[in-house]
Design a protein around this motif. Structure first.
Motif, PDB file in Angstrom:
ATOM      1  N   LYS A  81       3.534   3.684 -30.202  1.00 12.84           N
ATOM      2  CA  LYS A  81       2.650   3.632 -29.040  1.00 12.84           C
ATOM      3  C   LYS A  81       1.480   2.715 -29.388  1.00 12.84           C
ATOM      4  N   THR A  82       0.990   1.999 -28.387  1.00 11.14           N
ATOM      5  CA  THR A  82       0.002   0.950 -28.647  1.00 11.14           C
ATOM      6  C   THR A  82      -1.288   1.490 -29.227  1.00 11.14           C
ATOM      7  N   GLU A  83      -1.631   2.762 -28.921  1.00 11.18           N
ATOM      8  CA  GLU A  83      -2.862   3.331 -29.439  1.00 11.18           C
ATOM      9  C   GLU A  83      -2.875   3.419 -30.962  1.00 11.18           C
ATOM     10  N   ASP A  88      -1.530  14.012 -31.550  1.00  9.92           N
ATOM     11  CA  ASP A  88      -1.624  12.684 -32.128  1.00  9.92           C
ATOM     12  C   ASP A  88      -2.211  12.800 -33.533  1.00  9.92           C
ATOM     13  N   THR A 106      11.470  11.954 -21.788  1.00 14.88           N
ATOM     14  CA  THR A 106      10.769  10.724 -21.444  1.00 14.88           C
ATOM     15  C   THR A 106       9.414  10.729 -22.131  1.00 14.88           C
ATOM     16  N   THR A 107       9.112   9.668 -22.862  1.00 16.52           N
ATOM     17  CA  THR A 107       7.845   9.583 -23.572  1.00 16.52           C
ATOM     18  C   THR A 107       6.712   9.296 -22.591  1.00 16.52           C
ATOM     19  N   PRO A 108       5.457   9.491 -22.999  1.00 14.72           N
ATOM     20  CA  PRO A 108       4.330   9.240 -22.091  1.00 14.72           C
ATOM     21  C   PRO A 108       4.293   7.822 -21.523  1.00 14.72           C
ATOM     22  N   ASN A 109       4.852   6.844 -22.262  1.00 10.94           N
ATOM     23  CA  ASN A 109       4.862   5.473 -21.742  1.00 10.94           C
ATOM     24  C   ASN A 109       6.119   5.133 -20.964  1.00 10.94           C
ATOM     25  N   GLY A 110       6.937   6.168 -20.650  1.00  8.17           N
ATOM     26  CA  GLY A 110       8.095   5.974 -19.779  1.00  8.17           C
ATOM     27  C   GLY A 110       9.394   5.642 -20.472  1.00  8.17           C
TER      28      GLY A 110
END
Length: 233
Positions: free
Chosen positions: A154-156, A125, A11-15
């Motif tokens: 990822k949005t970042e 990152d 599972t990625t950090p954003n779910g």
């Protein structure tokens, strides 16, 4: 018909659900069921590595190379094939699971490249690595972490492709260095920003398959001039 076999998942950090799937000897990484990368679609990833390092192919050179995104290991393998024994290659992969999958399930594909003495894996990152590399810059940077500036893993990553992010890529390169950025389609915004930052830019179409008639992907080649004069705009 041979079935798709889910070998591993995380599972990625954003779910999101990320899975490694094998089918008849080929491998695919999916996110929420959508294909992110496939071992049969690797022509452009290989091209990314060779383009990034094409100035550093002789055996007596000692290039320092940064690869953003391990994926299935094709860009890493390409960089290692293209550079000599004195190269230093930093592979930055955000997901430790992808590194482990390369070393285990996909060792025979490209994973053994991680055993090469020239390679250092950094599980972090890539934007953070680039930010702190200004004091010890690279000769070449190859980035394959997003489809384009609007379709992010990822949005970042928006920050990496913004004005300050591109400026940090500039600062993380030695004078005469090269950045090569992989995109799933032409992206006029990143091309403009690279040029505005001071890079000499070439948009190089790339094929999905080696036998493809059309070139669907795009690699933006950004060369930093030898003068190393950072633009003020």
């Amino acid at each position: 018909m041979k079935p798709n076999i889910t070998l591993a998942e995380t599972t990625t950090p954003n779910g999101a659900r990320m899975t490694l799937v094998e089918h008849d000897g080929s491998f695919c990484i999916r996110v929420n069921g959508q294909q992110l990368m496939h071992s049969k679609v690797a022509t452009s990833e290989i091209q990314l590595g060779s383009i990034a390092c094409e100035r550093h192919g002789s055996a007596d050179q000692q290039p320092k190379v940064l690869i953003g995104g391990l994926g299935l290991g094709f860009t890493l393998k390409s960089v290692l094939d293209f550079t000599g024994p004195q190269a230093t290659v930093h592979v930055v992969e955000l997901f430790p699971e992808i590194v482990e999958w390369n070393r285990t399930y996909m060792a025979a594909l490209n994973g053994d490249a991680l055993k090469d003495e020239r390679v250092e894996v950094i599980t972090e990152d890539v934007a953070d690595v680039i930010s702190r590399s200004t004091s010890s810059p690279y000769d070449a940077i190859a980035l394959d972490i997003d489809n384009n500036t609007t379709a992010m893993v990822k949005t970042e990553n928006h920050d990496l492709y913004g004005k300050q992010g591109i400026r940090k890529i500039w600062q993380a390169l030695r004078p005469g260095g090269r950045a090569a950025l992989w995109f799933a389609a032409p992206d006029a915004a990143i091309e403009r920003l690279l040029k505005k930052t001071g890079f000499q830019v070439q948009a190089m179409p790339a094929k999905v398959f080696g036998s493809s008639r059309r070139e669907a992907y795009m690699i933006y080649v950004a060369d930093k001039p030898l003068s190393d004069k950072t633009p003020t705009n």
